[in-house]
Write a protein that holds these residues in place. Structure first.
Motif, PDB file in Angstrom:
ATOM      1  N   ALA A 219       0.868  -1.355  -0.045  1.00  0.00           N
ATOM      2  CA  ALA A 219      -0.111   0.051   0.001  1.00  0.00           C
ATOM      3  C   ALA A 219       0.878   1.192   0.082  1.00  0.00           C
ATOM      4  CB  ALA A 219      -0.755  -0.004   1.022  1.00  0.00           C
ATOM      5  N   ALA A 220       1.852   1.389   0.893  1.00  0.00           N
ATOM      6  CA  ALA A 220       2.943   2.364   0.849  1.00  0.00           C
ATOM      7  C   ALA A 220       3.333   2.593  -0.603  1.00  0.00           C
ATOM      8  CB  ALA A 220       3.938   2.300   1.984  1.00  0.00           C
ATOM      9  N   GLY A 221       3.706   1.310  -1.083  1.00  0.00           N
ATOM     10  CA  GLY A 221       4.426   1.272  -2.274  1.00  0.00           C
ATOM     11  C   GLY A 221       3.622   1.843  -3.495  1.00  0.00           C
ATOM     12  N   GLN A 222       2.235   1.573  -3.430  1.00  0.00           N
ATOM     13  CA  GLN A 222       1.562   2.183  -4.572  1.00  0.00           C
ATOM     14  C   GLN A 222       1.501   3.834  -4.607  1.00  0.00           C
ATOM     15  OE1 GLN A 222      -2.594   1.125  -3.936  1.00  0.00           O
ATOM     16  NE2 GLN A 222      -2.993   1.833  -5.958  1.00  0.00           N
TER      17      GLN A 222
ATOM     18  N   ALA B   1       3.650   6.576  -8.173  1.00  0.00           N
ATOM     19  CA  ALA B   1       3.131   7.320  -9.106  1.00  0.00           C
ATOM     20  C   ALA B   1       4.044   7.938 -10.405  1.00  0.00           C
ATOM     21  CB  ALA B   1       2.403   8.634  -8.403  1.00  0.00           C
ATOM     22  N   VAL B   2       5.199   8.159  -9.983  1.00  0.00           N
ATOM     23  CA  VAL B   2       6.133   8.615 -10.809  1.00  0.00           C
ATOM     24  C   VAL B   2       6.594   7.495 -11.759  1.00  0.00           C
ATOM     25  CG1 VAL B   2       8.041   8.080  -9.268  1.00  0.00           C
ATOM     26  CG2 VAL B   2       8.321   9.829 -11.178  1.00  0.00           C
TER      27      VAL B   2
ATOM     28  N   HIS C 254       6.678   2.589 -16.660  1.00  0.00           N
ATOM     29  CA  HIS C 254       6.170   0.975 -16.349  1.00  0.00           C
ATOM     30  C   HIS C 254       4.562   0.929 -16.188  1.00  0.00           C
ATOM     31  CE1 HIS C 254      10.308   0.185 -15.689  1.00  0.00           C
ATOM     32  NE2 HIS C 254      10.415   1.054 -14.766  1.00  0.00           N
ATOM     33  N   GLY C 255       3.809   1.824 -16.587  1.00  0.00           N
ATOM     34  CA  GLY C 255       2.402   1.604 -16.556  1.00  0.00           C
ATOM     35  C   GLY C 255       1.807   1.474 -15.252  1.00  0.00           C
TER      36      GLY C 255
ATOM     37  N   LEU D  98       8.262  -0.338  -2.832  1.00  0.00           N
ATOM     38  CA  LEU D  98       7.974  -0.100  -4.346  1.00  0.00           C
ATOM     39  C   LEU D  98       8.030  -1.724  -4.839  1.00  0.00           C
ATOM     40  CD1 LEU D  98       9.940   2.788  -5.453  1.00  0.00           C
ATOM     41  CD2 LEU D  98       7.398   2.457  -5.705  1.00  0.00           C
ATOM     42  N   ALA D  99       9.134  -2.377  -4.231  1.00  0.00           N
ATOM     43  CA  ALA D  99       9.125  -4.122  -4.716  1.00  0.00           C
ATOM     44  C   ALA D  99       7.967  -4.618  -4.361  1.00  0.00           C
ATOM     45  CB  ALA D  99      10.620  -4.639  -4.012  1.00  0.00           C
TER      46      ALA D  99
END
Length: 205
Positions: free
Chosen positions: A26-29, A33-34, A39-40, A93-94
């Protein structure tokens, strides 16, 4: 070092560092954004020279982002994007991309037979083992050794990376494993196996 011995070493290192897969999706989401610009939003790259990230092993993504940040892997765009990432950012992010469903792809018919022969049987004359020995029969890699999921990846991206390994423009592979393989491959062989890998999901059943 033998492939099985290196796999065991890397697996032990991963198990000794459980934080390698301890990110918060959730934090990674919120932090991704950038990343979506290339990477879509769904982890599928917007052009074939960029990697698809959806469904990739968290340990592998974390290693690549760390390598970009620390200068062990260099790319004009990604090095700048990763420069200010904290270890926590990288793990988040991973975890976010690893939790996404993986995208499938389609291989062209043109050099598919050669690509399959290389992936499943290697290149005996060049002393190259089958790609599946490390990446698995379905291209799912090994999360414990931080070996990537490669099935369904765009053929251009895979081909580019093999050629970067061959020229040593990319040199962040443990024990130079991929560089050693790629240096013994021709352009035609690289392009063929990259094409096969793109559609591997459809041929591994």
């Amino acid at each position: 070092m033998k492939i099985w011995a290196l796999a065991a070493t890397l697996a032990f290192a991963w198990l000794a560092n459980p934080a390698a897969a301890a990110g918060d999706p959730a934090a990674g989401q919120a932090k991704a954004a950038v990343c979506a610009a290339c990477h879509g939003a769904d982890g599928k790259a917007i052009q074939p020279s960029y990697p698809n990230l959806a469904g990739q092993h968290a340990a592998y993504i974390a290693k690549q982002l760390t390598d970009y940040r620390d200068g062990n892997r260099v790319n004009a765009l990604m090095s700048g994007q990763a420069a200010n990432l904290t270890d926590e950012d990288i793990q988040d992010l991973a975890a976010y991309y690893a939790a996404m469903p993986k995208h499938e792809n389609i291989a062209a018919e043109e050099n598919l037979t050669l690509g399959e022969d290389i992936y499943r049987g290697g290149i005996t004359s060049a002393g190259i083992a089958a790609c599946g020995a490390c990446h698995g029969p379905a291209g799912e890699g090994n999360p414990y050794a931080a070996w990537p999921v490669i099935s369904g990846q765009d053929a251009q991206y895979t081909s580019d990376q093999l050629k970067y390994f061959r020229s040593e423009e990319r040199a962040n592979d443990p024990n130079a494993m991929m560089r050693g393989v790629a240096k013994r491959m021709t352009d035609a062989e690289i392009d063929a196996v990259s094409n096969y890998i793109a559609g591997l999901h459809a041929t591994a059943e």
